[in-house]
Structures are given as C-alpha cells and as structure tokens.
Design a protein around this motif. Structure first.
Motif, PDB file in Angstrom:
ATOM      1  N   GLY A 172       0.709  -1.133   0.012  1.00  8.25           N
ATOM      2  CA  GLY A 172      -0.005  -0.127  -0.252  1.00  8.25           C
ATOM      3  C   GLY A 172       0.899   1.257   0.098  1.00  8.25           C
ATOM      4  N   ALA A 173       0.339   2.357  -0.274  1.00  2.00           N
ATOM      5  CA  ALA A 173       1.006   3.677  -0.274  1.00  2.00           C
ATOM      6  C   ALA A 173       1.422   4.149   0.712  1.00  2.00           C
ATOM      7  N   GLU A 174       0.854   3.554   2.073  1.00  2.00           N
ATOM      8  CA  GLU A 174       1.451   4.025   3.303  1.00  2.00           C
ATOM      9  C   GLU A 174       2.295   3.089   4.017  1.00  2.00           C
ATOM     10  N   CYS A 175       2.681   2.091   3.370  1.00  2.00           N
ATOM     11  CA  CYS A 175       3.705   1.046   3.753  1.00  2.00           C
ATOM     12  C   CYS A 175       4.989   1.649   3.911  1.00  2.00           C
ATOM     13  N   SER A 176       5.860   1.521   5.044  1.00  2.00           N
ATOM     14  CA  SER A 176       7.239   2.174   5.365  1.00  2.00           C
ATOM     15  C   SER A 176       7.607   1.426   6.521  1.00  2.00           C
ATOM     16  N   PRO A 177       8.867   1.560   6.972  1.00  2.00           N
ATOM     17  CA  PRO A 177       9.797   0.953   7.970  1.00  2.00           C
ATOM     18  C   PRO A 177       8.686   1.082   9.364  1.00  2.00           C
ATOM     19  N   GLU A 178       8.082   2.182   9.528  1.00  2.00           N
ATOM     20  CA  GLU A 178       7.228   2.484  10.568  1.00  2.00           C
ATOM     21  C   GLU A 178       5.783   1.746  10.447  1.00  2.00           C
ATOM     22  N   ASN A 179       5.395   1.526   9.261  1.00  2.00           N
ATOM     23  CA  ASN A 179       4.119   1.007   9.255  1.00  2.00           C
ATOM     24  C   ASN A 179       4.477  -0.358   8.207  1.00  2.00           C
ATOM     25  N   PRO A 180       5.060  -1.228   8.509  1.00  2.00           N
ATOM     26  CA  PRO A 180       5.349  -2.351   7.722  1.00  2.00           C
ATOM     27  C   PRO A 180       4.484  -3.417   7.261  1.00  2.00           C
ATOM     28  N   THR A 181       3.121  -2.904   6.802  1.00  2.00           N
ATOM     29  CA  THR A 181       2.122  -3.876   6.779  1.00  2.00           C
ATOM     30  C   THR A 181       1.782  -4.021   5.053  1.00  2.00           C
ATOM     31  N   VAL A 182       1.829  -5.294   4.581  1.00  2.00           N
ATOM     32  CA  VAL A 182       1.374  -5.483   3.119  1.00  2.00           C
ATOM     33  C   VAL A 182       0.553  -6.648   3.190  1.00  2.00           C
ATOM     34  N   LEU A 183       0.170  -6.793   2.004  1.00  2.00           N
ATOM     35  CA  LEU A 183      -0.742  -8.192   1.515  1.00  2.00           C
ATOM     36  C   LEU A 183       0.035  -9.212   1.129  1.00  2.00           C
ATOM     37  N   PHE A 184      -0.037 -10.538   1.482  1.00  2.00           N
ATOM     38  CA  PHE A 184       0.354 -11.692   0.927  1.00  2.00           C
ATOM     39  C   PHE A 184      -0.868 -12.242   0.412  1.00  2.00           C
ATOM     40  N   THR A 185      -1.010 -12.551  -1.067  1.00  2.00           N
ATOM     41  CA  THR A 185      -2.091 -13.184  -1.388  1.00  2.00           C
ATOM     42  C   THR A 185      -1.876 -14.567  -2.433  1.00  2.00           C
ATOM     43  N   TRP A 186      -2.818 -15.172  -2.578  1.00  2.00           N
ATOM     44  CA  TRP A 186      -2.585 -16.442  -3.364  1.00  2.00           C
ATOM     45  C   TRP A 186      -3.761 -16.578  -4.165  1.00  2.00           C
ATOM     46  N   ARG A 187      -3.885 -17.054  -5.369  1.00  2.00           N
ATOM     47  CA  ARG A 187      -4.882 -17.412  -6.106  1.00  2.00           C
ATOM     48  C   ARG A 187      -4.209 -18.540  -7.206  1.00  2.00           C
ATOM     49  N   GLU A 188      -5.450 -19.246  -7.973  1.00  2.00           N
ATOM     50  CA  GLU A 188      -4.977 -19.967  -8.814  1.00  2.00           C
ATOM     51  C   GLU A 188      -4.782 -19.211 -10.133  1.00  2.00           C
ATOM     52  N   ALA A 189      -3.536 -19.747 -10.728  1.00  2.00           N
ATOM     53  CA  ALA A 189      -2.988 -18.819 -12.163  1.00  2.00           C
ATOM     54  C   ALA A 189      -4.029 -18.984 -13.135  1.00  2.00           C
TER      55      ALA A 189
END
Length: 576
Positions: free
Chosen positions: A120-137
């Motif tokens: 996300g745009a707000e991701c930073s060392p202070e806000n280190p949250t992201v999304l891990f996603t899986w789906r069938e190709a």
C-alpha cells in the motif's frame, strides 16, 4: 498462530472492496516480524496444518518448499519470498507488487498458483504492513509458465528490472545465482558493481560494462531513446571467461515514470569464438600474399600506421629487391620467377622467424623488427644472401633503424633508398650480365635434356635468333626455332647448314671474326672439342654493331645413330 492485532485501515478497505473476490487466500503481514492476520482462506486449505505449525509467514513459505509442496524447479524462485530481508528491501524501496507463479501439490492434485505481495501507499519501516495473496493462476499465466522452459533454453538469464527504483526480479536464472539473488541484495546497481568488482568480468571488458551499469546511465539512456541496447562481454563461468550477450529492452509496462525493463543474458561463447576465428582467417587471408604467404602491402601499410609513434622502442627496417625477376620471367617463364620469389620468402622466414616479413610488390620484400638491432639484421642478411646464392639468386638490400618516436615512414624510406643504391651497384658491377649468362646456361641445359620445343616456343623463343639441331654427317639442320633470316639462308643453300652459316658470316658478321667461324665449321675439330668439354661458345659482332654469341652443345639424347649437335644463336648486351 501469530496474528496482527490492528485497527481497520485503508488497506483493510481495499481488501474488502477490491481484492476479496479475486484471491483464494489473503493475509495481512507485518514484513518486519512475519506476523500475519488472515483476511480470507477459502482455497488451498490442505496446508492449514503447515500454517498452524509455522511461527511466521516466512516459516510457512519455507515449510512448503522443504516439504516439496512447491515443485523443486520453482523452489529457488520462491525461496526469496521466505527471506525477510529480501521482502523488506523490496517493499520499502517502492515495489508495488512482487509476483511469483509456481506449480504446487495439493490434495486435489497439482495446481498452478500465482502468489503476490501487494504494497500500500502508506507502507514504510514504521508501518510495515503488506498483503500476501494467493490464487489459482489464470490461463495466460499458465501459458507463460509453460513457455519458460523454452525461453530458458534460449537465455541463461531473464530478469525484470525497474530503473525507476533500481530493483530487479529474477525470472530465469540458474539455481546457484537464484540463491545469491535471494540473499537480500536489492539495488541492481550495487549488484552489478559487486559482481564486476569480484573479478567476474574480463578486465578488457570492464570499461564498457561499468559505463553501461553506472547508476543513472540506463535511466538517462532509455529516457532519451527507448530502443533496446545490447553488447558482448566476457564473464567468468566455472573459473573461465566466456562470451555472453547482454540485452536490455523496455517491457510492455514501460513508462517514463515506471521504467520496467527486461534483461536477457545469453552464452554465445562457441558461436562468437567460431565467428571470430573465421573473421581472423578472412582478415589474415586478406593480409597475405597469395604466392609466398608472407604479409602483403595492405598489412604492411596498416602495421606501419599502427606503430606507437611516441614509443622509445627500437624499430629496424630491412628493404629487399630481388635482382633479375623480370629477366627470369622472360627467359625461363613465370613459374621459374615464382620459384625464386618463394625461395626468397622461405629464406626470410628461416632467418627472421620472429619478425614480420612482407612481400609489398612484385620483387620487393620488407622485414620489420622491434627487437633486432641494425647490426643483428645485417648479420642475418649475409646468411640470407649466402643461402640464395646456392640457387643462383641475388638480392639488393637496404637497412635503416631508429626508435618509434621518430618518423617511421622516414626510416622505411631511408631503407628503401639504401636498397636502390645497392641495386645500382649491382648493375654497375655487371651482376645482371652474370645472372643472364647463368640463365642462358639453364636454358641450354633444358634444351639438351628435355628437347622441350613447345615450352621453348611459348616462353623463351623471343630471346633467340635461332636454335638448330645439326647433323654433322649430312650437314643438314632441323630447327626448333628460327627467324626469317636463317630460313632464307637455309632455303638458298638447299638446307646445307655449313653453307648457310658461311653466307650468314659473309653478309652479316664483321670480317675480323671469320677465323672463329672457320674453326667451328670444321666438324671433325668441333666433334673433338665437344667430346672433351661438352660445349663451345664463340662471341662476335655483326656489321650493324649488335653483339652476338653462338653456343654449340653435344646432344645427350641422340637417336637413330645421328651425331647431332645443338646450335644456339642469341643476342648479347655486349661482346663477351
């Protein structure tokens, strides 16, 4: 199971409103700690046991690799996703998506999976949250994955690089390098610099490689001109340097703000070295004299032009002219002339094996040396002359020396002038006449031994006024070659050779030479003389002042009991 405890954020809204329908699994992950919160886990639930036993999301991915749930050929590519340092550097450097597709085993059978880390745009060392996603190709991704084995047979590397933030994503690399790339190095310029500084690039290619991979140079290049670039260099593979072709071209995603490129690397060592060998052979053939296989004038001019003019090293030039080539071609034919030139070339190779030798003209040769002094060349040339004299060949030479800081052309010109002076002395001392007599004797020997009348007529007859086989018993002549003058005389005397010769003397030879002809027209005395010496030669002057010689030889291949002699009438340059 480690979970994130957090308040609802814009990222949560994005998941609920945009992503939730598109993915089978969605985790909210703290990339610093590996803690996660499950948004969705509707598919691929057969690995829940692995998930429960994993302290962090990184351990979970590593367990899938270790348990071979992910097929081995994709394991090394996925291992970077289990590397916290790699993931942190990627997302904190501005990567919006990190995508990896792979084949894995499930309870329902093999499935193709597309994994993505979404930042996300707000991701930073202070806000280190992201999304891990899986789906069938999807089908397009599976088609691409199916083509990768074919692509990998064409390229040793296929890497997706982003010039805007200096990052890269391996698509095809060997397993060893994949391990290195998964070790956390993200900045591609640092990767290139470290790779080259560790001795993996041949020193001769470092300049071009460093210029291309310098920070900012590629961004500027593709901002000005988005066309692909390509260059060759030598990289170390298993301890040896091999030629590779590196190409960088814009991706379909390329834009000025997001300069995504594709880098390919292909081993071209065998084909390039074969091509270079062929090129060198063609170049060498272009620079070789076809007859002697010495270097030619084109090569000589190029070598002189390329001499380092500021060098203080020694430069010695030997200039050679072969005496009598023109006369030899005329008298004995061009094959004899070619034999002489080849003999000179072979002798130069013998005494100057480490120097450059050239045939720069029909009868002119040059030897250049950056090691031998003028005196050393003089001593070697004396050996050359002695060897050539064994075959009755003579040369005129000139030698000049200096250092490369001087005008090289002047040194060569001085050597040529010295050769011209030596050649003038050769003619002044009548060396050409001595050589001509030697060639005449060769001609006579050829006639005696081979009776090669066809060769004689084609090549050398123009040098003679008459060549006859004379039967002393019948006083008749059969000619190999004759002029209209001798033909008329023989017809006038009904082919009586002695009578025809007497008319020739009375009409065309100065009277003071009568006695010389009287002696040879006495066949008994002549036969006695020939039995002792094998040949007899008289010289005289015609009434028009032209000097002549008549040579009489005993025929060594007499047939039918005939006692024939060979009579050769030839014009001389002066009375002998």
């Amino acid at each position: 199971m480690n979970k994130i405890v957090s308040e609802k954020t814009e990222l949560d809204s994005f998941v609920e409103n945009v992503l939730v329908e598109s993915y089978a699994k969605i985790f909210k992950v703290n990339v610093n700690t590996g803690e996660y919160e499950v948004y969705k886990n509707d598919g691929l639930r057969d690995d829940d046991g692995v998930l429960e036993d994993s302290p962090s999301i990184y351990d979970y991915i590593q367990r899938l690799i270790t348990d071979k749930a992910i097929y081995p050929e994709y394991a090394t590519a996925c291992r970077r996703l289990a590397n916290p340092e790699y993931v942190r550097k990627s997302v904190f450097s501005g990567e919006k998506r990190i995508v990896q597709s792979y084949r894995r085993r499930t309870a329902e059978g093999d499935r193709w999976i597309t994994f993505a880390i979404i930042t996300g745009a707000e991701c930073s060392p202070e806000n280190p949250t992201v999304l891990f996603t899986w789906r069938e190709a999807d089908s397009d991704t599976i088609t691409l994955l199916d083509t990768l084995p074919t692509i990998s047979s064409l390229y040793d590397k296929l890497i997706r690089i982003n010039l805007s933030n200096n990052t890269y994503e391996p698509v095809i690399v060997d397993s060893d390098e994949q391990e290195r790339l998964s070790g956390g190095v993200i900045n591609m310029y640092e990767w290139w610099a470290g790779y080259s500084q560790n001795g993996n690039i041949a020193s001769e290619d470092m300049g071009a490689f460093s210029t291309l991979t310098k920070t900012g140079s590629l961004q500027k290049r593709f901002a000005e001109d988005p066309s692909p670039i390509s260059f060759r260099y030598r990289r170390k593979v298993n301890g040896e340097f091999r030629w590779v072709q590196l190409s960088i071209s814009p991706s379909v995603e390329y834009s000025e703000e997001n300069q995504i490129m594709l880098l390919t690397l292909k081993d071209i060592h065998e084909e390039y070295t074969a091509q270079e060998r062929k090129h060198q052979e063609l170049l060498d053939n272009m620079h070789r004299d076809a007859l002697t296989n010495l270097y030619n004038r084109l090569k000589f001019n190029a070598d002189i032009e390329n001499v380092e003019k500021n060098s203080k090293s020694m430069f010695t030039c030997l200039y050679i002219d072969v005496n009598g080539l023109h006369e030899l071609n005329n008298l004995l034919g061009h094959q004899k002339g070619d034999d002489m030139l080849c003999c000179v070339a072979d002798t130069l190779r013998k005494y100057f094996p480490d120097e450059n030798a050239y045939r720069i003209g029909g009868d002119e040769f040059v030897v250049t040396s950056f090691k031998l002094s003028k005196r050393a060349v003089e001593l070697a040339v004396e050996e050359v002359r002695r060897d050539l004299l064994k075959d009755n060949y003579e040369i005129s030479i000139g030698i000049e020396a200096g250092n490369c800081g001087e005008n090289i052309e002047k040194i060569v010109a001085a050597a040529e002038l010295a050769m011209r002076n030596d050649k003038a002395n050769y003619y002044m001392n009548k060396g050409d006449r001595r050589r001509k007599r030697q060639m005449n004797e060769e001609l006579e020997q050829m006639l005696v031994e081979k009776h090669d009348s066809e060769r004689f007529l084609d090549i050398i007859s123009h040098q003679f006024l008459g060549v006859f086989f004379v039967d002393h018993a019948n006083d008749t002549a059969r000619h190999i070659y004759t002029t209209d003058l001798f033909t008329d005389l023989l017809e006038e005397t009904d082919n009586c050779f002695s009578a025809a010769l007497r008319l020739y003397v009375d009409r065309f030879v100065k009277s003071e030479y009568d006695d010389r002809f009287n002696d040879i027209l006495n066949y008994d005395k002549l036969n006695q003389k020939l039995s002792e010496t094998g040949s007899l030669r008289i010289t005289y002057q015609k009434t028009d002042g032209i000097c002549m010689s008549t040579r009489i030889l005993k025929d060594t291949e007499q047939k039918d009991g005939k006692a024939e002699t060979i009579w050769i009438f030839v014009e001389e340059t002066t009375e002998q």
